[in-house]
Structures are given as C-alpha cells and as structure tokens.
Design a protein around this motif. Sequence first.
Motif, PDB file in Angstrom:
ATOM      1  N   GLU A   1       0.627  -1.425  -0.027  1.00 53.87           N
ATOM      2  CA  GLU A   1       0.134  -0.039   0.052  1.00 53.87           C
ATOM      3  C   GLU A   1       0.891   1.141   0.054  1.00 53.87           C
ATOM      4  OE1 GLU A   1      -2.847  -0.029   3.017  1.00 53.87           O
ATOM      5  OE2 GLU A   1      -3.861  -2.012   2.327  1.00 53.87           O
ATOM      6  N   ALA A   2       2.082   1.246   0.775  1.00 50.99           N
ATOM      7  CA  ALA A   2       2.828   2.544   0.766  1.00 50.99           C
ATOM      8  C   ALA A   2       3.511   2.519  -0.714  1.00 50.99           C
ATOM      9  CB  ALA A   2       3.947   2.200   1.708  1.00 50.99           C
ATOM     10  N   GLN A   3       3.809   1.658  -1.351  1.00 51.55           N
ATOM     11  CA  GLN A   3       4.339   1.790  -2.769  1.00 51.55           C
ATOM     12  C   GLN A   3       3.172   2.378  -3.661  1.00 51.55           C
ATOM     13  OE1 GLN A   3       5.747  -1.993  -4.290  1.00 51.55           O
ATOM     14  NE2 GLN A   3       7.010  -0.734  -6.021  1.00 51.55           N
ATOM     15  N   LEU A   4       1.890   1.956  -3.610  1.00 50.97           N
ATOM     16  CA  LEU A   4       0.944   2.468  -4.391  1.00 50.97           C
ATOM     17  C   LEU A   4       0.613   3.772  -3.907  1.00 50.97           C
ATOM     18  CD1 LEU A   4      -1.816  -0.410  -4.625  1.00 50.97           C
ATOM     19  CD2 LEU A   4      -0.448   0.385  -6.384  1.00 50.97           C
ATOM     20  N   THR A   5       0.736   4.168  -2.714  1.00 51.06           N
ATOM     21  CA  THR A   5       0.518   5.460  -2.135  1.00 51.06           C
ATOM     22  C   THR A   5       1.371   6.730  -2.799  1.00 51.06           C
ATOM     23  OG1 THR A   5      -0.638   4.873  -0.222  1.00 51.06           O
ATOM     24  CG2 THR A   5       0.019   7.213  -0.339  1.00 51.06           C
ATOM     25  N   GLN A   6       2.680   6.112  -2.885  1.00 56.94           N
ATOM     26  CA  GLN A   6       3.940   6.800  -3.354  1.00 56.94           C
ATOM     27  C   GLN A   6       3.473   7.122  -4.872  1.00 56.94           C
ATOM     28  OE1 GLN A   6       7.528   5.305  -2.813  1.00 56.94           O
ATOM     29  NE2 GLN A   6       8.737   6.827  -3.758  1.00 56.94           N
ATOM     30  N   MET A   7       3.080   5.936  -5.610  1.00 55.43           N
ATOM     31  CA  MET A   7       3.054   6.045  -6.919  1.00 55.43           C
ATOM     32  C   MET A   7       1.624   7.140  -7.453  1.00 55.43           C
ATOM     33  SD  MET A   7       1.674   2.935  -9.430  1.00 55.43           S
ATOM     34  CE  MET A   7       2.830   1.959  -8.413  1.00 55.43           C
ATOM     35  N   MET A   8       0.851   6.996  -6.540  1.00 51.18           N
ATOM     36  CA  MET A   8      -0.349   7.933  -6.861  1.00 51.18           C
ATOM     37  C   MET A   8       0.120   9.412  -6.395  1.00 51.18           C
ATOM     38  SD  MET A   8      -3.426   5.632  -5.186  1.00 51.18           S
ATOM     39  CE  MET A   8      -4.993   6.738  -5.934  1.00 51.18           C
ATOM     40  N   MET A   9       0.935   9.781  -5.493  1.00 50.18           N
ATOM     41  CA  MET A   9       1.331  10.910  -5.148  1.00 50.18           C
ATOM     42  C   MET A   9       2.212  11.445  -6.416  1.00 50.18           C
ATOM     43  SD  MET A   9       2.204  10.716  -1.136  1.00 50.18           S
ATOM     44  CE  MET A   9       2.755  12.328  -0.956  1.00 50.18           C
TER      45      MET A   9
END
Length: 789
Positions: A597-605
């Motif tokens: 989830e952290a990786q996806l959040t960083q990608m979305m940001m």
Amino acid sequence: LSLKELHGIFPWLVESIFGSLDGIIVGWNLRCLQGRTNPTEYSVALDFLDPSGPMMKLVYKLQAEEYRYDFPVSYLPGPVKASIQEQVLPECSLYHNKVQFPSSGGLGWNLALNPFEYYMFYFAISLITQKNSPVTHHVSPSNSAYFILVDTYLKCFLPTEGSVLPPPSSNPGGAIPSPTPRSPAVPFTSYGMHHTSLLKRHIAHQPSVNADPASQEIWRSETLLQIFVEMWLHHYSLEMYQKMQSPHVKLEVLHYRLSISSKHHGSPAQSSHQALHAYQESFKPTEEHVLVVRLLVKHLHAFSNSLKPEPLSPSAHSHTAGPLEEFKRVVIPRFVQEKLYIFLQHCFGHWPLDASFRAVLEMWLSYLQPWRYAPEKPPPSAEAMPRNVSEKWAPFIQENLLMYTKLFVGFLNRALRTDLVSPKNALMVFRVAKVFAQPHLAEMIQKGEQLFLEPELVIPHRQHRLFMSPTLGGSFLSSWPTAITDASLKVKSHVYSLEGQDFQYKQMFGTEVRNLVLKLAQLICQAQQTAKSISDHSAETMASQSFFSWFRFTPSEMNGSYTGNDLDETGQDSIKKTDEYLEKALEYLCQIFKLNEAQLTQMMMKCGTAQDENGKKQLPDCIESEDGLILTPLGRYQIINGLRRFEVQYQGDAELQPIRSYENATLVRLLFRLSSVLNERFAHQMDVLCSREDFVGRLCRYHLTSPHLIQKIRCSPAVKERTSQNWGPRISLRFLASYRTLVSLLMIYFIASWFYIGPVGCTFIILIGYFLYAVIMTFFSEGWKPHED
C-alpha cells in the motif's frame, strides 16, 4: 418423393439453406435473421431446422440408407487441409476412413460424409464462409436464428439432464445405425497418436450393440462436438503454434511482413515467401464467431458439470457408467482444451486494440470459471459477496494452468497499450481483475505453478513418453495411469504438451509479471488523474456555455487552445464509471498480487504532483533544453494514448490568426483594414501616450494592445523566434466581428428601445459606461487586456 429422389436433392437443399462454401450463395442468411425484424421467416426457419423438425427427419431417413455425400477438402480449416493434402491422417477421428481421391477427372480431395455429418459440416462452416452477407439493419448476434440454433443443437445432443433423445425412425421399434467403419481409399500416414472413437470403445466392451441403445446414439453427440470444434477453433495446428513461439521464426515472420509492406519499393525475395508460407495465418475471427464459441464453452462446462458423482467402488463404476457419462468426463480436456488455447493465443496476439476485444475477453473468462455453470447455486444472500472457489476445482485449474497464467500475461501486455481513460477499456481491466480476485483462486494458481516448478523426480523412465504425447499418452476414457496420479506430472504434461519441451515458463506471481502489474497500476493512476481532469474541464465548459457567457469574452477563444478529449462527448456518467472501474480494478490487483500500500500511495502521489500551475492538466514527460522542450519516450507514449497533452495555443500576431467559426469573415477583414489604417496613422502618438507613467498612460495601456505584456508560456524554438517581434501599441477592433458581441449589442439596443432611447443615445450610454468601467479597472489592474481576449 422417393428416397433416391431425396438423396439427389439433399445437397442442393443444404446449400440453399446455409449458402455455398465459396460464399457466393447466401442461402437463408441465418446469421442476420432475427425475430424482431422478420418474425415469420425467423419462426419458420427455427421450426424447419429444429432437431425434431422436417430437415432433421430427412437427415435421419437418409442416414438409415447409409448414403454418402462429398465435401471438398479445400474448404476445411488450414491445418486439416494441409495434412490431408500431404497424405497425413489428421489426429481427429472425424476424418478417419472418409478421405477419397477421384481416380480420374476429379477436382481434388473429398470427404465422404454421411447425411448427419454433411448437414452439420455445412451448418458449422457457414459461420466462417458467410462473412460478407448484405445487412440492411443492426444485427444482434445473440438474437440471430443461427445463434439460437447452435444453442438448440447443443442442448439436444449434449444434454445436461437425461440422455440424448433418440432420432425419429420410419421403422417402428427400429433405430438409426451409427456410421460403419470404411477402409480408406488412399494410404495415409498417421498424424500423431490419435484416439479411437468413444462409440467404438464403448461398443467394443458391449456383448451386443442392441443391449445399450445409447451406444448407438452417442456418435451424434461426439460428431456434433468434433465438427463444431474443428470448424470454429482448429485454424492453427499445435505444431505450427509451437514453431511460431520460436524467436527465430518470429524474426523471420517480421522480416517477411516488412518486405510485404515495402513491396512497392521492390519485390520481396520469393525464397522468403516460400520459406514462411506455412507460418502465415490469414484466419481472422469475427466478433460473432467469438460469441458463438463462448456459447459452446459455457454449454460444455454445464454439460461436463452435470456428470454424476462417481461411486466409491471402481468395479461399480465400470459397469454403471454409460457412454454419455464417459463423454462428459473427457469432453473438455480431450476435445476442446488444446484447440481453444491456441485459438485464444491467436486472438490475444492479433485482435485490434479496441473495445471489440471484450467478446474474446468474456469467452476466455467463461472458460476460466467452470464453477459458474455447476448445478449447485449459491444462496441468494451470498450473491452480492464474492463467490469462494471450492477446492474441488483445483485439478481443473492445474490442468489448465496456461489458460490462467500465460493468457493473463498476454492481457497485461494488451492493457498496457490501451487507453484506460476509455470506459470500455477500463471495464475490461476491471472484469479480469475481478475474476482473478475471487477468493482462493490466486492461491490455487500459485499452487499450480509450484507443482510445475517441482523437480522432475517421479518415475523418470515414463516422463519422456508422457510429455511427448499431446494427449497425455493414453485414452481419456480409461483410468488415469499411475504415472499421472501425481499432480505435478499432470501440470507438467499440460504445459509441455501445449508449448513444447523447450518452453521457458514465466511465473504469474514472479518478479517479471509483478513489474508488469506495477506498470499497469501506475497507468491506472494516470488514467484516473486524466479522467478527473477531463471531468473538471467538462464542468467548466458547461458553465462557460451558459446564457450569460454571451455577454463576455473567454480567453480560450482567441488564443486557440484545445483542451478537449474523446470523453467530452460521453458525458459525466461515463467518466464516473471509468473512475469506478479503475478504482475497483486497482483494489483487486492489490488483493491478487498483495501489492504494498505504501508503494501504491507513493505512486499515486507521484502522478498527482505532475500537474501544471492550474492543478488540472498534466504535461507529457519531457526535458528542458536550450531549444525548448524535448519529449522523452514516455512522453510520446502518453501523447499517443491520450493520457497527457500540451496546450495548443496561437502565439503569433493576434490580428493575423485564422478566422473563427464565431466570427463574421467580412467584418474581420474590414475591421483589420480599418485598424491597420488607424495604427499606421497614429502609431507615434499611441507610443508616446503608452510610455507615460501617469494615469493617462495607464489608461492607454489598458485600451491598446501591447505584445510586451503577453503571458510567458513554454513553446517550441520556432515560435520563440516569431513571438520576439515587437509590434508596438496598436488598436484592435476585431472583437467587434464576433457574433457574440454583435448579438449582445443588438440586445442592448433592443432593450433600450423599450425605454424610448434611440440608437445614438444608446451608443453614447454604452461608451460612457465602458469608459467608467475602464477607469475603475485601470486603478486595480494593468495586466488584463480586453483586446488580447
């Protein structure tokens, strides 16, 4: 009519109904016949061709006399035709003992078919040959007479409940005999290890044929299925497919296609054409073809799942299981699996990158979910929840591992090349993610991959015989040999039989595929951001087109910027659906591959921070240079797929930009000449006035166009050189040629006439009002220029 006369007109009657093999005679055009548009012809055709209708009664009557009809080999699918012409017997038992070659004066190879086979051959192949039928109205394939007949024949000859209905017989108490074996007319070499017919195997174990009437009629079920599979799916042979997977062959095919594309520059080498002739595949299935195959797949799942549970005692099974029950057990792995896999691979690799791929996708997903067609139904309360995949389906998943894994990778590669902002493309990604996210399915696929990757330590002396046979080295009707009881051997035999011994398996849950999934997740985030930008832009456009917009000028009109998108015409509802599909697809992909989830959040940001100063639109990926912006490969991909774009604006002389649709061309030209005369006559005076620093200078700068105050935007080097010119302060009257301005002035004059104000007085009031407005605006702003708009 006598039987001899019926025998003579039977080929003509079949051709009149289904059309000729060369497509010249259309026949009844069953594919375009619908009850909504032609109710009478529709009902008559269905009644006449029904399994218990007049046509089938004629077929059974001729079948009893053992008549034979010639079917040209040249119209068979490519692999079968090539095999027969090379005097190699095809693997399918449907062609055994039927090939004939005329001794003299013949036109080519023929198949000697009985009436039932002849009728079904024409019925099945009409889906392929009758492609250019005249259509005067919209046709829904699933409502056509042909589609209904396919469904009717499947339910009759492959019943999910009960047994196959016996054919009507002219002799009371008699039966229509099954086709008798005949010796081949010409010697043939065996094409691989072929199976004997289910019917022959069952009769061989029966003391008397008449003791089991079902054994006489199971041949119709087997023949029907074989014809459908051969005509609709067998357009690539297994050997040719495995050759096409070779990198060397793929390179040769690429060179051949490049030589064809540059044919007008010079004729390609004939040796290249001859060497690669066997590798070319001209077969192009239609959307209707795929829908019919999906109907076949769904019915075969229901037919196979209707198999009664096996008794605990093996001896009891050997005496109680009839031919139909044995047929249900082997129908998918023996008849369908291999040809359907190659057919799907062909569609995944050659189908256009558009929304019509949805038909192929749904057919694939239908095959992957046999539990949807199982007799047991989930409770009504559980329909809203995801359906758990039972452990009993693990053998099916393992024995069809490539259907799940390799085709999923193929879909990933397609999805990465499509525009996910389109609702239809977003829906396809959502459908695949939803199916693979069903509880326990990913774990079963992962277990199958682990079984395939296990070291080959079991029964090494049997492995070669097992893997080299594409049909698992024995009959499907007999009990599984002890060598295949191990699940690992089953998975390996499935993979190696379809892809060959040199196949390099790519794990679905491995690092390489996981990176593809991450790329798809990033693409989904970008598509969501683009959809949001389009939604915001559409809302602004709707507001700017309101009634009051007629009384003001919008900056986007005169600078020529284009901010539209294909989704502008679909409305807010479609954009909302796109966002919902992509959001759920991303959630399902996280469940399947357990993404961080952290990786996806960083990608979305990261996707969110790439916006421009307005916070609405993203520029394509590019780098700054002394000559301006240069696109990177990622930027080119983003522009091609409509994910990002540059704002296209007119950056030359505002007076010389093209005449717009909302302007009067004659007035534009006249006002331009008037402005040019005034600017030439009073250029020095205007320059002196604008250079003053007092209130008069500010007022003049507010009214007169000055290129010194043009907003700085990023542009190409050529535009930089053009915008560096200095035209000086000048008058621009072009805004008076706008239809909006003219209509606004007419409305003001019309309203003024209600108050008994004449044109001269109204003009004076407008000038005084505008002067007061300009004076007030001069105190607050010097940057906004009315003439620039």
